[in-house]
Design an enzyme around this catalytic site. Structure first.
Site, PDB file in Angstrom:
ATOM      1  N   LYS A 100       4.863   2.364   9.011  1.00 46.45           N
ATOM      2  CA  LYS A 100       3.731   3.047   9.348  1.00 46.45           C
ATOM      3  C   LYS A 100       2.241   1.852   9.573  1.00 46.45           C
ATOM      4  O   LYS A 100       1.903   2.090  10.442  1.00 46.45           O
ATOM      5  CB  LYS A 100       3.391   3.941   8.210  1.00 46.45           C
ATOM      6  CG  LYS A 100       2.806   5.143   8.669  1.00 46.45           C
ATOM      7  CD  LYS A 100       2.329   5.816   7.468  1.00 46.45           C
ATOM      8  CE  LYS A 100       3.537   6.776   7.046  1.00 46.45           C
ATOM      9  NZ  LYS A 100       3.460   7.575   6.026  1.00 46.45           N
ATOM     10  N   THR A 102      -5.081  12.565   6.551  1.00 42.69           N
ATOM     11  CA  THR A 102      -3.783  12.705   6.794  1.00 42.69           C
ATOM     12  C   THR A 102      -3.479  14.056   8.025  1.00 42.69           C
ATOM     13  O   THR A 102      -2.874  13.924   9.102  1.00 42.69           O
ATOM     14  CB  THR A 102      -2.693  12.940   5.875  1.00 42.69           C
ATOM     15  OG1 THR A 102      -2.926  11.839   4.881  1.00 42.69           O
ATOM     16  CG2 THR A 102      -1.335  12.943   6.352  1.00 42.69           C
ATOM     17  N   LYS A 143       0.709  -1.229   0.133  1.00 41.94           N
ATOM     18  CA  LYS A 143       0.154  -0.056  -0.072  1.00 41.94           C
ATOM     19  C   LYS A 143       0.837   1.257   0.123  1.00 41.94           C
ATOM     20  O   LYS A 143       1.850   1.266   0.657  1.00 41.94           O
ATOM     21  CB  LYS A 143      -0.718   0.082   1.381  1.00 41.94           C
ATOM     22  CG  LYS A 143      -1.804   1.456   1.355  1.00 41.94           C
ATOM     23  CD  LYS A 143      -3.124   0.901   0.690  1.00 41.94           C
ATOM     24  CE  LYS A 143      -4.136   2.094   0.669  1.00 41.94           C
ATOM     25  NZ  LYS A 143      -3.758   2.866  -0.582  1.00 41.94           N
ATOM     26  N   LYS A 159       5.370   2.227  -2.721  1.00 44.16           N
ATOM     27  CA  LYS A 159       5.372   3.616  -3.133  1.00 44.16           C
ATOM     28  C   LYS A 159       5.417   3.769  -4.714  1.00 44.16           C
ATOM     29  O   LYS A 159       6.001   3.025  -5.396  1.00 44.16           O
ATOM     30  CB  LYS A 159       6.257   4.729  -2.597  1.00 44.16           C
ATOM     31  CG  LYS A 159       5.982   5.944  -2.670  1.00 44.16           C
ATOM     32  CD  LYS A 159       4.929   6.321  -1.413  1.00 44.16           C
ATOM     33  CE  LYS A 159       4.564   7.769  -0.994  1.00 44.16           C
ATOM     34  NZ  LYS A 159       4.019   7.805  -0.089  1.00 44.16           N
ATOM     35  N   SER A 169      -7.297   5.274   4.200  1.00 40.24           N
ATOM     36  CA  SER A 169      -7.127   4.633   2.978  1.00 40.24           C
ATOM     37  C   SER A 169      -7.888   3.250   3.217  1.00 40.24           C
ATOM     38  O   SER A 169      -8.394   2.207   2.537  1.00 40.24           O
ATOM     39  CB  SER A 169      -5.944   4.642   2.300  1.00 40.24           C
ATOM     40  OG  SER A 169      -5.552   5.871   1.673  1.00 40.24           O
TER      41      SER A 169
HETATM   42  P1  NAD Z   1       0.981  18.431  -1.965  1.00 38.15           P
HETATM   43  O1  NAD Z   1       1.586  18.005  -3.471  1.00 38.15           O
HETATM   44  O2  NAD Z   1      -0.629  18.349  -1.926  1.00 38.15           O
HETATM   45  O3  NAD Z   1       1.463  19.546  -1.272  1.00 38.15           O
HETATM   46  C1  NAD Z   1       2.850  19.541  -1.156  1.00 38.15           C
HETATM   47  C2  NAD Z   1       2.933  21.362  -0.695  1.00 38.15           C
HETATM   48  O4  NAD Z   1       4.408  21.508  -0.307  1.00 38.15           O
HETATM   49  C3  NAD Z   1       2.668  22.289  -1.638  1.00 38.15           C
HETATM   50  O5  NAD Z   1       1.812  23.209  -0.795  1.00 38.15           O
HETATM   51  C4  NAD Z   1       3.868  22.640  -2.267  1.00 38.15           C
HETATM   52  O6  NAD Z   1       3.879  24.030  -2.768  1.00 38.15           O
HETATM   53  C5  NAD Z   1       4.697  22.727  -0.869  1.00 38.15           C
HETATM   54  N1  NAD Z   1       6.322  22.879  -1.238  1.00 38.15           N
HETATM   55  C6  NAD Z   1       7.004  22.070  -2.099  1.00 38.15           C
HETATM   56  N2  NAD Z   1       8.195  22.291  -1.930  1.00 38.15           N
HETATM   57  C7  NAD Z   1       8.292  23.264  -1.051  1.00 38.15           C
HETATM   58  C8  NAD Z   1       9.343  24.264  -0.205  1.00 38.15           C
HETATM   59  N3  NAD Z   1      10.524  23.734  -0.698  1.00 38.15           N
HETATM   60  N4  NAD Z   1       9.049  24.950   0.689  1.00 38.15           N
HETATM   61  C9  NAD Z   1       7.819  25.060   0.979  1.00 38.15           C
HETATM   62  N5  NAD Z   1       6.585  24.428   0.520  1.00 38.15           N
HETATM   63  C10 NAD Z   1       7.034  23.453  -0.355  1.00 38.15           C
HETATM   64  O7  NAD Z   1       1.349  17.010  -1.353  1.00 38.15           O
HETATM   65  P2  NAD Z   1       0.772  16.273   0.063  1.00 38.15           P
HETATM   66  O8  NAD Z   1      -0.037  15.242  -0.326  1.00 38.15           O
HETATM   67  O9  NAD Z   1       0.375  17.474   0.860  1.00 38.15           O
HETATM   68  O10 NAD Z   1       2.009  15.877   0.716  1.00 38.15           O
HETATM   69  C11 NAD Z   1       2.899  16.508   1.485  1.00 38.15           C
HETATM   70  C12 NAD Z   1       3.949  15.514   2.394  1.00 38.15           C
HETATM   71  O11 NAD Z   1       3.161  14.735   3.149  1.00 38.15           O
HETATM   72  C13 NAD Z   1       4.544  14.391   1.452  1.00 38.15           C
HETATM   73  O12 NAD Z   1       5.749  14.073   2.212  1.00 38.15           O
HETATM   74  C14 NAD Z   1       3.832  13.204   1.344  1.00 38.15           C
HETATM   75  O13 NAD Z   1       4.680  12.190   1.372  1.00 38.15           O
HETATM   76  C15 NAD Z   1       3.304  13.520   2.740  1.00 38.15           C
HETATM   77  N6  NAD Z   1       1.785  12.721   3.062  1.00 38.15           N
HETATM   78  C16 NAD Z   1       0.884  12.861   2.438  1.00 38.15           C
HETATM   79  C17 NAD Z   1      -0.125  12.046   2.571  1.00 38.15           C
HETATM   80  C18 NAD Z   1      -1.363  12.218   1.862  1.00 38.15           C
HETATM   81  O14 NAD Z   1      -2.382  11.740   2.085  1.00 38.15           O
HETATM   82  N7  NAD Z   1      -1.436  13.112   0.674  1.00 38.15           N
HETATM   83  C19 NAD Z   1      -0.059  11.182   3.453  1.00 38.15           C
HETATM   84  C20 NAD Z   1       1.086  10.931   4.437  1.00 38.15           C
HETATM   85  C21 NAD Z   1       2.060  11.618   4.154  1.00 38.15           C
END
Ligand code: NAD
Length: 425
Positions: free
Chosen positions: A106, A202, A82, A118, A358
Site C-alpha cells: 500500500k 481512510t 508503518k 502491523k 498518517s
Molecule cells: P473499528 O474497530 O473502528 O470498526 C470495525 C467495525 O466492524 C465495527 O463497527 C464492528 O462492529 C464491525 N464488525 C466487526 N465484525 C463484524 C461483522 N461480522 N459484521 C458486521 N460488522 C462487523 O475498525 P476500523 O478502524 O473501522 O477498521 C475496519 C477495517 O478497515 C479493518 O479491516 C482495518 O484494518 C481497515 N482499515 C482501517 C484503517 C483506519 O484508519 N482505521 C485504515 C485502513 C484500513
C-alpha cells in the site's frame, strides 16, 4: 492468575492464517507477472522482524490476566515500518503478518516512503474498563519498545483502537525517552500533534476511490456498508454527503436496511449512544449475510478479512466493491467476481487514505509544523487519484484486475528498492 492466551492447535486454519494465505497468493501472482526470481519472492514473502510478547494486565478486581501481543515489520526497504495496532480477540501472528504485508504494498503503491508493519493484541477491548485498556496498552508498548520509534516503526489506529490508544502509546514511549516524541505514532488527538483530517482520512479515501471508480454522478447510487466503525461509519457519511443513497449498514450488533436511504448522521448518533446500529427505529432489520446480497450499486466491506468468499460471491449483485477493510475478499471470491464483471477497488488502494494522512501527520511532527485541513485534503486527494489512475491504466493496458495491477505496482516498487540497495553483507 488466569491465562488468556488462545489455544494453538497446529493444524487449525485460523482466519488469520487464511488472510496470510490470501496475501501470499496475491504476492505470488504479482511476482510471477514481474518475473521476480525465487530468492527475492521469498524475501518479500517473509517479514523482516516478527515479535510475539506476553502482556500481563492487572484487572479491576485484582486478578492478573495475560494476553498475547504481536508486532510485525514486514518490510523496511523503502523507509521506516508503518502500520496499525489492532485489539481483537481473534488476532494472531498470521493475521498481523498478512496486514503488515498489505501495508508494505500500500505504501509503495501510493508513493509514501514507508515499509509495512502491523501490531495486534488478542483481546476484546469491549470487555475491559478504560483503566484496564490503558494498562494493557502501556504494557504492550513497553514490551515492543525496542522496535518502535519515529525513524523505525510508527503505529496507528486499527480495529479496536482509537485516538485515546494512540495518546497512551505516545505518552508511554515519550516517558521512556525522557521527552515528548509525537512522531512515534499517528492518529493521535490534534492536541498532541495529530493531523487535521486524520480521523476521517481512510473513509475520505474510500469515498474518493468509490466516486472515481463509479465514473458517473453519485446522485441516487445505492450503497451497502459492512462495518460501522471508524472507517465504515464515515465512509457511509461521506458517500451519502456526495449524493449516494446508503440503503444498508451493519456492525457486530446487527444490520439495518431502508430502501429509501438511511439518515446516516442520525444512525451514527444512534450507534454512538446505544453501542451499535441494531434497533435503529427508522430502518428494518436485516441479516448480516443478506447485506452482501442486496441489489445495490456499491458494496463497501469495512469490517474484517475474509468476508467475501466463494460461498457468497456468486450471489453478490453490486457492480462495484470498494474495500474499506483490509483483505475482505478471498482469492477464490476474486476469481468469481472478475468472471461476473464486478469491479473490485482493492484494499491497498481503496483504504490508503488512512496511511496517506498518517504520513502527513508524521511529516508535520518531524518538522514541528501543522498544515490546514484544506491542505491535508488536497494532498490526500492528489495521492489517492494519482494511485487510482496508475492502477486503472496498468489494469487496462495488461488485462489485469485492479487488485492484480495494484499489487504489480506495489510489489514491483519494493522489489526495485531491494535490487537498488543490494543485499547486505
Ligand atoms: P473499528 O474497530 O473502528 O470498526 C470495525 C467495525 O466492524 C465495527 O463497527 C464492528 O462492529 C464491525 N464488525 C466487526 N465484525 C463484524 C461483522 N461480522 N459484521 C458486521 N460488522 C462487523 O475498525 P476500523 O478502524 O473501522 O477498521 C475496519 C477495517 O478497515 C479493518 O479491516 C482495518 O484494518 C481497515 N482499515 C482501517 C484503517 C483506519 O484508519 N482505521 C485504515 C485502513 C484500513
Amino acid at each position: 492468575m488466569s491465562i488468556m492466551v488462545p489455544s494453538t492447535t497446529p493444524a487449525l486454519i485460523t482466519p488469520g492464517r487464511q488472510a496470510l494465505d490470501s496475501a501470499l497468493h496475491q504476492l505470488d501472482q504479482a511476482a510471477a507477472h514481474l518475473g521476480l526470481d525465487d530468492g527475492l519472492r521469498t524475501m518479500l514473502a517473509t517479514p523482516r522482524r516478527s515479535l510475539t510478547v506476553s502482556v500481563p494486565v492487572r484487572r479491576e478486581d485484582g486478578r492478573l490476566d495475560v494476553v498475547q501481543g504481536f508486532r510485525v515489520q514486514h518490510n523496511v526497504s523503502r523507509g521506516p515500518a508503518k502500520g496499525g495496532l489492532r485489539f481483537h480477540p481473534g488476532t494472531d501472528i498470521h493475521e498481523v503478518t498478512a496486514l503488515a504485508m498489505w501495508m508494505t504494498w500500500k505504501c509503495a503503491l501510493v508513493g509514501i516512503p514507508y515499509g509495512g508493519a502491523k501490531g495486534g493484541v488478542a483481546v476484546d477491548p469491549a470487555g475491559l474498563t478504560t483503566r484496564e485498556l490503558e494498562r494493557l496498552t502501556r504494557r504492550y508498548v513497553s514490551e515492543i519498545l525496542p522496535l518502535i520509534g519515529p525513524e523505525k516503526d510508527i503505529p496507528a489506529p486499527d480495529v479496536g483502537t482509537d485516538e485515546q490508544t494512540m495518546a497512551w502509546v505516545m505518552d508511554t514511549y515519550s516517558v521512556s525517552a525522557g521527552y515528548s516524541v509525537p512522531g512515534v505514532v499517528t492518529g493521535k488527538p490534534t492536541t498532541l500533534g495529530g493531523s487535521l483530517g486524520r480521523t476521517g482520512a481512510t473513509s475520505r479515501g474510500v469515498q474518493i476511490a468509490a466516486l472515481a471508480a463509479l465514473g458517473r454522478s453519485p446522485e441516487g447510487v445505492t450503497v451497502a456498508v459492512q462495518g460501522f466503525g471508524k472507517v465504515g461509519a464515515l465512509a457511509a457519511q461521506y458517500l451519502s454527503d456526495a449524493g449516494c443513497k446508503v440503503v444498508a449498514v451493519s456492525d457486530v450488533t446487527g444490520a439495518v436496511y431502508s430502501a429509501g436511504g438511511l439518515d446516516v448522521a442520525r444512525l451514527r448518533a444512534y450507534a454512538a449512544e446505544t453501542g451499535g446500529v441494531r434497533g435503529f427505529h427508522h430502518a428494518d432489520a436485516l441479516s448480516h449475510d443478506d447485506l452482501f446480497e442486496l441489489d445495490v450499486d456499491v458494496l463497501v466491506p469495512a469490517a474484517l478479512e475474509g468476508v467475501i468468499t466463494e460461498a457468497n460471491a456468486p450471489r453478490i449483485r453490486a457492480r462495484l466493491i470498494v474495500e474499506g477493510a483490509n483483505g475482505p475478499t478471498t482469492p477464490e471470491a476474486d476469481t468469481i467476481l472478475a468472471a461476473n464483471g464486478t469491479t473490485v477497488v482493492p484494499d491497498i488502494l481503496a483504504n490508503a487514505g488512512g496511511v496517506i494522512v498518517s504520513y502527513l501527520e508524521w511529516v508535520q511532527n518531524m518538522q514541528a509544523y501543522a498544515w490546514s485541513s484544506g491542505e491535508i485534503e488536497l494532498k490526500l486527494r492528489d495521492l489517492m487519484l494519482g494511485a487510482f489512475s496508475e492502477v486503472t491504466s496498468l489494469a487496462a493496458e495488461r488485462g489485469l484486475t485492479l487488485r492484480q495491477a495494484a499489487h504489480v505496482l506495489g510489489v514491483g516498487r519494493v522489489a526495485e528498492a531491494h535490487q537498488m540497495r543490494g543485499l547486505y553483507p
